[in-house]
Design an enzyme around this catalytic site. Structure first.
Site, short mmCIF file in Angstrom:
data_model
loop_
_atom_site.label_atom_id
_atom_site.label_comp_id
_atom_site.label_asym_id
_atom_site.label_seq_id
_atom_site.Cartn_x
_atom_site.Cartn_y
_atom_site.Cartn_z
N GLU A 159 17.91 18.44 36.58
CA GLU A 159 18.99 18.08 35.67
C GLU A 159 19.18 16.57 35.73
O GLU A 159 18.87 15.93 36.72
CB GLU A 159 20.30 18.78 36.08
CG GLU A 159 20.26 20.29 35.94
CD GLU A 159 21.60 20.93 36.30
OE1 GLU A 159 22.66 20.33 36.02
OE2 GLU A 159 21.58 22.05 36.85
N HIS A 202 20.59 24.43 37.10
CA HIS A 202 21.46 25.43 36.51
C HIS A 202 20.82 26.81 36.50
O HIS A 202 19.59 26.95 36.44
CB HIS A 202 21.81 25.01 35.08
CG HIS A 202 22.94 25.77 34.48
ND1 HIS A 202 22.76 26.88 33.70
CD2 HIS A 202 24.28 25.56 34.56
CE1 HIS A 202 23.93 27.34 33.30
NE2 HIS A 202 24.88 26.55 33.80
N ASN A 216 34.59 20.19 30.26
CA ASN A 216 33.37 19.40 30.09
C ASN A 216 33.35 18.67 28.75
O ASN A 216 32.32 18.10 28.37
CB ASN A 216 32.13 20.30 30.19
CG ASN A 216 31.97 20.90 31.58
OD1 ASN A 216 32.28 20.25 32.57
ND2 ASN A 216 31.48 22.13 31.64
N HIS A 220 24.79 17.51 30.71
CA HIS A 220 26.00 16.79 31.06
C HIS A 220 25.91 15.29 30.89
O HIS A 220 26.93 14.60 30.99
CB HIS A 220 26.40 17.12 32.50
CG HIS A 220 26.91 18.51 32.68
ND1 HIS A 220 28.25 18.81 32.71
CD2 HIS A 220 26.26 19.68 32.84
CE1 HIS A 220 28.41 20.11 32.88
NE2 HIS A 220 27.21 20.67 32.96
N ASP A 248 17.02 18.72 32.08
CA ASP A 248 18.19 19.28 31.41
C ASP A 248 19.26 18.20 31.34
O ASP A 248 19.84 17.81 32.35
CB ASP A 248 18.68 20.49 32.21
CG ASP A 248 19.94 21.13 31.62
OD1 ASP A 248 20.51 20.57 30.66
OD2 ASP A 248 20.37 22.18 32.15
N SER A 282 25.70 19.64 37.25
CA SER A 282 26.93 20.15 36.68
C SER A 282 28.04 20.39 37.68
O SER A 282 29.22 20.26 37.36
CB SER A 282 26.65 21.45 35.91
OG SER A 282 26.07 22.42 36.76
N LYS A 304 29.31 20.03 25.61
CA LYS A 304 29.90 19.00 26.47
C LYS A 304 30.28 17.80 25.59
O LYS A 304 31.31 17.82 24.93
CB LYS A 304 28.95 18.58 27.58
CG LYS A 304 28.99 19.49 28.81
CD LYS A 304 28.38 20.83 28.59
CE LYS A 304 28.35 21.69 29.82
NZ LYS A 304 27.81 23.03 29.56
#
Length: 410
Positions: free
Chosen positions: A193, A150, A65, A225, A222, A197, A252
């Site tokens: 998110e 997540h 990542n 990423h 979130d 992910s 990340k």
């Protein structure tokens, strides 16, 4: 060498009482504790050109990542070394007591400005940043979360004891239905998110934001990423659409470890004194804080780095589609190869490693039963030659395991 082996004791349990540790034998996890499986495989050394040393052999890392390839950047290393020399390797205390550094406050100010929020709170991991949200999720609230959020966000909801409803992944109509039938007296919050992910797809933030306005809900996103990677300036999915609270991780795009929560000053000040996950944990070491600051400077000053990653991801997606894989269109650097069967997925992972490609095997409970997948990740270290290596390996394994109907000319 001193050993305490001579002090080991064997405890006998009453035969009518169940041993609390019996679950350690019954659990399926014990069957996975094998050196031949994809989990807990040690990386012996990082090599130039995106390779790593595994079992004494150089393989291409296609599961990291570290999207912007900053964890090995000399500028981050120099910042970390300088911070260690001045402040040591650890802070030996929580942020609330003796563990707050001037570096923490500088990073918080920079992050808040970068993401368009009033304030930020730096914590020690991205997981901890999500757990720190739990005081916002009280028993008088109802929380609507995408089914793919997540695990750390699910744990935060459990800690906060809010009423928890899960809407179908990226299904705005399902979310709208839930909001319309929710308890009108309850506080409402939507949790998602930015970039998911496991699958690499993006949330439908315009639709979520519109629904939040119509139903008086707050939005927590979130950005683990996508912050640093997406958006015109690297601000992530929410760069052009405001959300109430964001969390992020430094593991990340920032090339180190740590995390943060950003939002209005009243929310962040509240969390500083009520988020037990942060309040009772040692603070982020100076080296990681300084590295994150250096990474933020690079993210803001070198947009070509993320452009390169996204272009490479687009090329890899096109190549996988040409091979016959059902690849979701997009440009994010996380690309899933859907396998389905767990044993077959584990075999595919092993054969890809044999071909010199290190990937991620995602099996239940990380994904639903029957939906195991191989996750590929593209980073700034990957050039055209690297992408060809990945495609050649995937084509070879796909042919052997009948994963694709047509392997093209490879």
């Amino acid at each position: 060498m001193i050993t305490l082996a001579n002090r080991m004791v064997t405890v006998s349990y009453h035969p009518s009482v169940m041993d609390v540790f019996d679950k350690c034998v019954r659990r399926r996890d014990i069957e996975l504790a094998s050196k031949d499986l994809p989990f807990y495989r040690p990386i012996e050394k990082r090599l130039p050109g995106g390779e790593v040393l595994v079992d004494g052999r150089a393989v291409l890392m296609a599961g990291s990542n570290d999207y912007l390839a900053l964890s090995g950047d000399p500028r981050l290393q120099a910042a970390a070394v300088e911070a260690i020399r001045g402040l040591g390797t650890g802070n030996s205390g929580s942020r609330a007591l003796n563990g707050t550094l001037a570096l923490h406050e500088k990073l918080e100010e920079e992050l808040a400005g970068f993401l368009g929020h009033e304030a930020a709170m730096v914590v020690s991991t991205g997981y901890q940043a999500n757990l720190a949200l739990s005081p916002l999720f009280g028993p008088d609230d109802v929380l609507f979360a995408d089914r793919h959020v997540h695990a750390s966000l699910v744990e935060a909801v459990r800690l906060g004891q809010a009423r928890f409803r899960r809407y179908r992944h990226n299904d705005a109509a399902d979310l709208a239905r839930m909001l319309a039938t929710a308890d009108p007296s309850a506080g409402r919050l939507i949790l998602t998110e930015g970039m998911f992910s496991t699958t690499g797809d993006l949330c439908d933030l315009p639709a979520i934001s519109d629904l939040a306005r119509r139903h008086g809900a707050r939005v927590v996103l979130d950005g683990a990423h996508d912050i640093g990677l997406l958006g015109t300036y690297g601000g992530g999915v929410a760069e052009d659409i405001a959300v109430d609270v964001q969390t992020l991780t430094f593991s990340k795009c920032f090339g180190t470890i740590g995390g943060a929560v950003t939002g209005s000053r009243r929310v962040i000040d509240y969390l500083r004194y009520h988020a037990r996950a942060a309040l009772f944990s040692a603070s982020l070491p100076a080296a990681c804080t300084a590295a994150a600051l250096a990474a933020l400077d690079i993210i803001r000053g070198e947009p070509e780095r993320r452009w390169r990653v996204l272009a490479a991801a687009e090329r890899l997606r096109a190549g996988l589609a040409e091979l016959g894989f059902a690849v979701v269109p997009g440009r994010t650097p996380t690309i899933p190869l859907h396998i389905g069967d767990t044993p077959l997925c584990l075999r595919a992972w092993a054969e890809l490693l044999d071909e010199g490609i290190f990937t991620n095997a995602m099996i239940p409970p990380s994904v639903p039963e029957g939906r195991a997948l191989i996750r590929l990740s593209v980073t700034a270290d990957h050039g055209d030659a690297h992408l060809e290596r990945v495609l050649d390996a995937v084509a070879a394994v796909g042919r052997r395991l009948n994963l694709i109907a047509c392997a093209g000319a490879r």
